[in-house]
Write an enzyme that holds these catalytic residues in place. Structure first.
Site, PDB file in Angstrom:
ATOM      1  N   SER A 135       0.865  -1.176   0.000  1.00  0.00           N
ATOM      2  CA  SER A 135       0.000   0.000   0.000  1.00  0.00           C
ATOM      3  C   SER A 135       0.902   1.225   0.000  1.00  0.00           C
ATOM      4  O   SER A 135       1.768   1.368   0.863  1.00  0.00           O
ATOM      5  CB  SER A 135      -0.891  -0.015   1.244  1.00  0.00           C
ATOM      6  OG  SER A 135      -1.681   1.150   1.300  1.00  0.00           O
ATOM      7  N   LYS A 161      -1.212  -0.920  -4.245  1.00  0.00           N
ATOM      8  CA  LYS A 161      -2.408  -0.121  -3.936  1.00  0.00           C
ATOM      9  C   LYS A 161      -1.965   1.311  -3.723  1.00  0.00           C
ATOM     10  O   LYS A 161      -1.029   1.571  -2.953  1.00  0.00           O
ATOM     11  CB  LYS A 161      -3.071  -0.686  -2.679  1.00  0.00           C
ATOM     12  CG  LYS A 161      -4.133   0.201  -2.054  1.00  0.00           C
ATOM     13  CD  LYS A 161      -4.944  -0.579  -1.038  1.00  0.00           C
ATOM     14  CE  LYS A 161      -4.981   0.126   0.303  1.00  0.00           C
ATOM     15  NZ  LYS A 161      -5.799  -0.614   1.297  1.00  0.00           N
ATOM     16  N   LYS A 163      -2.991   5.080  -2.431  1.00  0.00           N
ATOM     17  CA  LYS A 163      -3.927   5.880  -1.660  1.00  0.00           C
ATOM     18  C   LYS A 163      -4.304   7.085  -2.512  1.00  0.00           C
ATOM     19  O   LYS A 163      -3.421   7.705  -3.139  1.00  0.00           O
ATOM     20  CB  LYS A 163      -3.254   6.347  -0.364  1.00  0.00           C
ATOM     21  CG  LYS A 163      -3.011   5.209   0.614  1.00  0.00           C
ATOM     22  CD  LYS A 163      -4.327   4.655   1.093  1.00  0.00           C
ATOM     23  CE  LYS A 163      -4.174   3.810   2.344  1.00  0.00           C
ATOM     24  NZ  LYS A 163      -5.483   3.365   2.833  1.00  0.00           N
ATOM     25  N   ASP A 188      -7.323   3.219  -3.039  1.00  0.00           N
ATOM     26  CA  ASP A 188      -8.083   3.279  -1.782  1.00  0.00           C
ATOM     27  C   ASP A 188      -8.279   4.737  -1.398  1.00  0.00           C
ATOM     28  O   ASP A 188      -7.311   5.472  -1.199  1.00  0.00           O
ATOM     29  CB  ASP A 188      -7.307   2.529  -0.678  1.00  0.00           C
ATOM     30  CG  ASP A 188      -8.069   2.458   0.637  1.00  0.00           C
ATOM     31  OD1 ASP A 188      -9.213   2.964   0.722  1.00  0.00           O
ATOM     32  OD2 ASP A 188      -7.510   1.886   1.608  1.00  0.00           O
ATOM     33  N   GLU A 213     -11.316   0.981  -3.651  1.00  0.00           N
ATOM     34  CA  GLU A 213     -11.664   0.676  -2.251  1.00  0.00           C
ATOM     35  C   GLU A 213     -12.242   1.904  -1.557  1.00  0.00           C
ATOM     36  O   GLU A 213     -11.660   2.986  -1.616  1.00  0.00           O
ATOM     37  CB  GLU A 213     -10.377   0.199  -1.544  1.00  0.00           C
ATOM     38  CG  GLU A 213     -10.552  -0.200  -0.089  1.00  0.00           C
ATOM     39  CD  GLU A 213      -9.224  -0.702   0.516  1.00  0.00           C
ATOM     40  OE1 GLU A 213      -8.282  -1.027  -0.247  1.00  0.00           O
ATOM     41  OE2 GLU A 213      -9.135  -0.754   1.751  1.00  0.00           O
ATOM     42  N   ASP A 238     -14.119  -1.367   2.785  1.00  0.00           N
ATOM     43  CA  ASP A 238     -13.241  -1.571   3.945  1.00  0.00           C
ATOM     44  C   ASP A 238     -13.976  -1.037   5.180  1.00  0.00           C
ATOM     45  O   ASP A 238     -14.658  -1.794   5.881  1.00  0.00           O
ATOM     46  CB  ASP A 238     -11.903  -0.853   3.665  1.00  0.00           C
ATOM     47  CG  ASP A 238     -10.942  -0.815   4.854  1.00  0.00           C
ATOM     48  OD1 ASP A 238     -11.296  -1.270   5.947  1.00  0.00           O
ATOM     49  OD2 ASP A 238      -9.795  -0.302   4.693  1.00  0.00           O
ATOM     50  N   LYS A 262     -10.504  -6.981   7.750  1.00  0.00           N
ATOM     51  CA  LYS A 262      -9.545  -6.608   8.799  1.00  0.00           C
ATOM     52  C   LYS A 262     -10.143  -7.089  10.110  1.00  0.00           C
ATOM     53  O   LYS A 262     -11.231  -6.649  10.497  1.00  0.00           O
ATOM     54  CB  LYS A 262      -9.370  -5.085   8.865  1.00  0.00           C
ATOM     55  CG  LYS A 262      -8.596  -4.472   7.714  1.00  0.00           C
ATOM     56  CD  LYS A 262      -8.540  -2.953   7.855  1.00  0.00           C
ATOM     57  CE  LYS A 262      -7.805  -2.326   6.677  1.00  0.00           C
ATOM     58  NZ  LYS A 262      -8.019  -0.860   6.636  1.00  0.00           N
ATOM     59  N   GLY A 290      -4.618  -4.351   5.881  1.00  0.00           N
ATOM     60  CA  GLY A 290      -3.546  -4.158   6.850  1.00  0.00           C
ATOM     61  C   GLY A 290      -3.682  -2.822   7.541  1.00  0.00           C
ATOM     62  O   GLY A 290      -4.300  -1.892   7.009  1.00  0.00           O
TER      63      GLY A 290
HETATM   64  C1  NPQ Z   1      -6.621   0.976   4.697  1.00  0.00           C
HETATM   65  N1  NPQ Z   1      -4.274   0.531   5.505  1.00  0.00           N
HETATM   66  O1  NPQ Z   1      -6.681  -0.012   4.006  1.00  0.00           O
HETATM   67  C2  NPQ Z   1      -5.520   1.180   5.746  1.00  0.00           C
HETATM   68  C3  NPQ Z   1      -5.491   2.557   6.201  1.00  0.00           C
HETATM   69  C4  NPQ Z   1      -4.417   3.043   7.071  1.00  0.00           C
HETATM   70  C5  NPQ Z   1      -2.252  -0.385   4.601  1.00  0.00           C
HETATM   71  O2  NPQ Z   1      -3.552   1.172   3.469  1.00  0.00           O
HETATM   72  C6  NPQ Z   1      -1.118   4.130  10.661  1.00  0.00           C
HETATM   73  C7  NPQ Z   1      -1.792   3.016  11.079  1.00  0.00           C
HETATM   74  C8  NPQ Z   1      -1.427   4.685   9.457  1.00  0.00           C
HETATM   75  C9  NPQ Z   1      -2.802   2.452  10.307  1.00  0.00           C
HETATM   76  C10 NPQ Z   1      -2.741   4.692   7.433  1.00  0.00           C
HETATM   77  C11 NPQ Z   1      -3.422   0.522   4.463  1.00  0.00           C
HETATM   78  C12 NPQ Z   1      -2.417   4.142   8.663  1.00  0.00           C
HETATM   79  C13 NPQ Z   1      -3.113   3.019   9.091  1.00  0.00           C
HETATM   80  C14 NPQ Z   1      -3.726   4.119   6.667  1.00  0.00           C
HETATM   81  C15 NPQ Z   1      -4.104   2.485   8.283  1.00  0.00           C
HETATM   82  O3  NPQ Z   1      -7.509   1.795   4.592  1.00  0.00           O
HETATM   83 MG    MG Z   2      -8.715   0.766   3.135  1.00  0.00          MG
END
Ligand code: NPQ
Ligand code: MG
Length: 367
Positions: A135, A161, A163, A188, A213, A238, A262, A290
């Site tokens: 990600s 992925k 953001k 995402d 996402e 999500d 998750k 994650g």
């Molecule tokens: C998601 N995770 O899928 C999350 C969002 C996310 C891997 O993209 C610190 C701790 C910062 C948790 C940033 C991924 C974060 C976090 C984004 C989770 O939406």
């Molecule tokens: Mg997400």
């Protein structure tokens, strides 16, 4: 010997990230994590709470997780004998799925270790290695993003992925797609858009993405259904998926055709398996999300991702994608996969030196 909890430790650790991670809701450079350690006569077990320091991904945050665990969750599980009972004992407490998930994980790990049973076997996993992706956060420039993606592709990741947020979407995604025409690519938004942004989604629909996402807010299943009907690209949810029942509802309403699982978001690994099960019944593919977990949460996630219905790559990267030093022995990429731990319980434990070095506070609880 019967399973009996003798003490619980709530331990807060802070792990520096190798580089700041930026999503639509904010940036993180230090991973502030609540760990739950369950101590029994027969050994211990570890749980990891995936809440962040600020309530920006969901309403939970680490300070609140510490309080609810100390005052409302741990006091309800002193007499628990089997991990299957944790969710029911915690159900009277409203909300706080991430804190509940951490308590359940710690009990589950301790119980499985006492039984000599690996988590992957308990959950019914069918794989000994799982496909993973990476990600990639919002970058400072498109050039920087393309360079970062190239580094991960070189490291072996076959799925990326990105953001996105308003103002950081069609251009950066188009630039990565132009550079990597065959890469498994997905985006995402963490709920940063509304149906007014239909031009953005029409453009993203032309990039051959695996999925989009959580484009809209958690509660807006209707808007997701509307968008899903307009696009060829599958919608994945999500934040909206807070339980197995909610997953079934979202799928049955056509709000998504892929589900991100998750455990923390749905209150634990048993509910996460239930989300998997309702999706499998409906022939809806799932994948493991994650939350920048340490090696403890990562180990449990890799076991979950070994279930049959997890057919898209997980958001679980090698330890070095996030941390210079992980809490456990590092997870290392093998091809574009991670090996499922084979030892009892979650199959890994904190390294004592790392645990001490990263600890910022501890609370000892006794029945
Ligand atoms: C998601 N995770 O899928 C999350 C969002 C996310 C891997 O993209 C610190 C701790 C910062 C948790 C940033 C991924 C974060 C976090 C984004 C989770 O939406
Ligand atoms: Mg997400």
């Amino acid at each position: 010997m019967a399973f009996a909890i003798e003490a619980v430790e709530l331990r807060r650790v802070a792990l520096p990230l190798v580089s700041p991670f930026r999503a639509s809701f904010g940036t993180e450079s230090l991973r502030d994590v609540l760990l739950v350690r369950v101590c029994t006569a027969g050994g211990e077990g570890w749980g990891e709470c995936v809440a962040r320091s600020e309530p920006l991904y969901s309403p939970e945050f680490v300070d609140a997780a510490v309080l609810v665990a100390r005052d409302h969750l741990v006091p309800r599980v002193w007499a628990v004998e089997r991990p299957e009972d944790v969710a029911r004992l915690l159900a009277p407490v409203k909300g706080h799925p991430m804190a509940k998930g951490a308590v359940e994980m710690a009990v589950l790990d301790a119980w499985l270790r006492a039984e000599g049973l690996p988590l992957v076997v308990y959950l019914g996993g069918v794989r000994d290695r799982v496909d993973v992706g990476v990600s990639v956060g919002i970058a400072s420039s498109i050039d920087a993003l393309v360079t970062t993606v190239a580094g991960y592709v070189d490291a072996g990741y076959r799925r990326v992925k990105l953001k996105i947020e308003p103002g950081w979407d069609v251009e950066p995604v188009g630039a990565v797609r132009a550079q990597f025409p065959e890469l498994w690519l997905q985006v995402d938004a963490n709920g940063a858009y509304t149906l007014e942004d239909s031009a953005v989604f029409a453009a993203l629909d032309g990039f051959g993405l695996l999925m989009i996402e959580q484009p809209f807010g958690d509660d807006d299943l209707g808007a997701h259904t509307t968008l899903a009907r307009r696009l060829a690209t599958p919608i994945c949810l999500d934040e909206s998926i807070t339980s197995a029942a909610r997953a079934a509802e979202a799928v049955d309403r056509g709000a998504c055709s892929i589900v991100n699982v998750k455990a923390g978001r749905v209150g634990g690994y048993r509910e996460a398996k239930a989300v998997h099960d309702v999706c499998l019944e409906r022939r809806v593919p799932v994948w493991c999300g994650g939350m920048l977990e340490t090696g403890l949460g990562r180990a449990a996630n890799v076991a979950l991702a070994a279930l049959e219905g997890f057919t898209y790559p997980a958001d679980l990267s090698a330890s070095d994608r996030y941390f210079t030093k992980d809490l456990t022995r590092p997870f290392v990429l093998e091809g574009s996969q991670l090996a499922v731990p084979t030892g009892p319980g979650i199959g890994v434990e904190p390294e004592p030196d790392a645990l001490e070095a990263f600890t910022t506070a501890t609370i000892e609880l006794r029945p």
